[in-house]
Design an enzyme around this catalytic site. Sequence first.
Site, PDB file in Angstrom:
ATOM      1  N   GLU A 411       0.783  -1.240   0.000  1.00 31.78           N
ATOM      2  CA  GLU A 411       0.000   0.000   0.000  1.00 31.78           C
ATOM      3  C   GLU A 411       0.815   1.291   0.000  1.00 31.78           C
ATOM      4  OE1 GLU A 411      -4.181  -1.648   1.893  1.00 31.78           O
ATOM      5  OE2 GLU A 411      -3.021  -0.201   3.068  1.00 31.78           O
ATOM      6  N   ASN A 412       2.130   1.216  -0.151  1.00 35.91           N
ATOM      7  CA  ASN A 412       2.918   2.450  -0.074  1.00 35.91           C
ATOM      8  C   ASN A 412       2.847   3.294  -1.345  1.00 35.91           C
ATOM      9  OD1 ASN A 412       3.601   1.639   2.470  1.00 35.91           O
ATOM     10  ND2 ASN A 412       5.620   0.869   1.906  1.00 35.91           N
TER      11      ASN A 412
END
Length: 800
Positions: A411-412
């Site tokens: 999710e970065n």
Amino acid sequence: MKDITQLSDGWRLAHDGARLPAEVPGCVHTDLLSAGLIPDPFIGLNEREIDWVGRRSWTYTRELPPAPDDHERTDLVFDGLDTVAHISLGESELGRTRNMHRAYRFDVTGRAGELSVTFASAHEEAAAVRQLVGERPNVYPEPFQYVRKMACSFGWDWGPTVVTAGLWRPVRLERWSTARIERVRPLVTVDGTRGRVELRVDVERTATGAERPLVARATVAGVEARAEVDDNAVTLVLDVPDVRLWWPRGHGEQPLYEVELILLDGSAPLDEWRRRVGFRTVELDRGADEHGTGFTFVVNGERIFVRGVNWIPDDVLPSRITPERYRTRLEQTAAAHVDLVRIWGGGIYEDDAFYDICDELGLMVWQDFLFACSAYPEEQPLRGEVEAEARDNVVRLMPHPSLVLWNGNNENLWGFRDWDWEEPLAGNSWGEGYYLGLLPRVVAELDPTRHYSAGSPWSGSWDHHPNDPDHGTYHSWEVWNRRDYTEYLADVPRFVSEFGWQAPPTMATLRRALPGEELAPDSPGMLHHQKAEDGNGKLNRGIARHFALPEGDFDRWHYLAQVVQARAIATGIEHWRSHWPRCAGTIVWQINDCWPVSSWSAIDGDGRLKPLHHELRRVYADRLLTLQPGPDGPHLVLANQGSEPWTCDVTLRLMRADGTRAASVSLALTAPPREVLRLPVPPELVPAEGSVKEYLVADADGLRALHFPVRDHEFGYPQPRFDIAVETVDRGRDTVDVVVTAHTLVRDLLLQADRLSPAAHADRGLLTLLPGESTRIRLHGAPDSGANAIRAALFCVEPA
């Protein structure tokens, strides 16, 4: 031959002037628990009382006796140090470490004395690195992005804050002469029935062994190869005829072949290396089409709809996870017809036993590199640690045929675009250089047989939003956070790598974790064991959209929360499976828990199965019968992931709430292998729009699908009536059959076996019976439970 001595005994942990017995592998928390000096952080509110443990330094010691002089070299090897350690022997420093995810080796030849390992607080290390590299945004308040440590030990929205330290993986002495095998990279490929194992071997020599002519000999499946070691490296190629292919479970068998490598000085063996490998091809089709950009796994030439789950560390104290525990949990996972496990990026690279078991069970592994939900600095000292960690673990894990994908982060990339990171970053590094530069380069260099994805979610390039459902992988969290689970029907993502819905753990787990508490959704212990932001609010809203929210009835609330979780996940999977091959897989968040908690798991923190696990077994089975919305009314869908055609008679019935049948039809249908058959339900069988008295039932081969035109709190359910009988199956094993006979519609009947005994379990989850139908639920481990007690543990949907 190299001699190995495990250093698991004789360790002491210094605490308040005393030296406590220490277990290795282990950690400070487990040693303090064993000594009775801290309470169990999993019980009640005890987590708050042990916070101090992670905020101070700790020292482990043991005596290292003089080694025999029959070898030239003695190495001290740590397979895992958690995390910031200073290692000394006698009065001399051996080294310093700052990475939980690496192995370390120190030359201790001819040395003896007190071996000391002092661990600094991970909080202090993170603060020092933050001061050095500057502030970075994070979705949680803890500083896990500044230290190479299991991120979720600092807490997560399903986990407690238990910041560990210690010798969390084995410690040993290796004594050797002339040379040793330093590293082996097996590149395993197959072309038709001809397999190839290419071993790229690095060798370390002693000073006296520098000029020795050495030979490496390797064998697999009766094929042998020999080669002279050139300086410190050698490559051996073994071509293996007539190999059997390794397949994911549900698609074929999992034959494994043992590879043996021996390093020789003349005829004298110096060192050996053994691993099991499997022969298979894995492609990842990310080609563009009329729907966007795909993400489809192709194994041995066969395109696969992935039936996956996300995996978190199975204990917040990971040194407690034994091979036996791994096997239990992974066999539970496989029993739900799962074929892929994604190891999430906020945890650990699991022990070798995990991957060995996945190899055996046919569970494909998607391995995240360990970055999650944060902006990560790319400056030193972190950058060097990240590269060394990646190299260590790529080489360690690459023998496993179950490993099918390396993934850069969790999710970065999405976070950078959507979570208001760009302004506070002000041009500072945040991890993109890892995910799009360093990590793919390491994988291409060391493990070129496997694919790499920059992140999850990731659309494939910055040309599209990172979490675009039409491109690559997609995380569906808007539904759980803000909407009803029926909103899963609104999209057809190419590959759903995260989605989930919460429910509390089983009642027996709650009773153990919250002893003496009068349970309520908002009781102190329940709230403490709910870590998600507004978690109970989302649970309650999810229930209230479909049922009357119980007031003052915890048992009813608990049951309905389980029903909604199971229905939510089934709604998503059934919809997305019905759109194969456009949608090529789902990975449910999450299969397991690391402690007793309300969470998205299918197996709770004590290892008990929630109803969701049984529902996964249904919706992930090769053959799925479902009723899906279509432009002209409900559609009947047969999703066949099996290798054979599915030929069956489907009975469709339009039923009334009072148990009478309004209409019915039988259809002879065939769904081809690995395909989906979809057709409109005949109009005369479709319930009237908005009807509170009619519903549609489809049955085929023991499978059932239901369509209700309104939500449960609007439907005119009758008061459920059913009889039960208890029949002994095996008295010695405390096994009985609970026979339930319905007199009315009985929707989502559930036997919560653990209410009868903590060890009890049933073989069925949620069941719906029509009037006159009977079912058998096999119950194990409740020897003294009669019909009345069992009836009290049975729940079903009731009129609003």
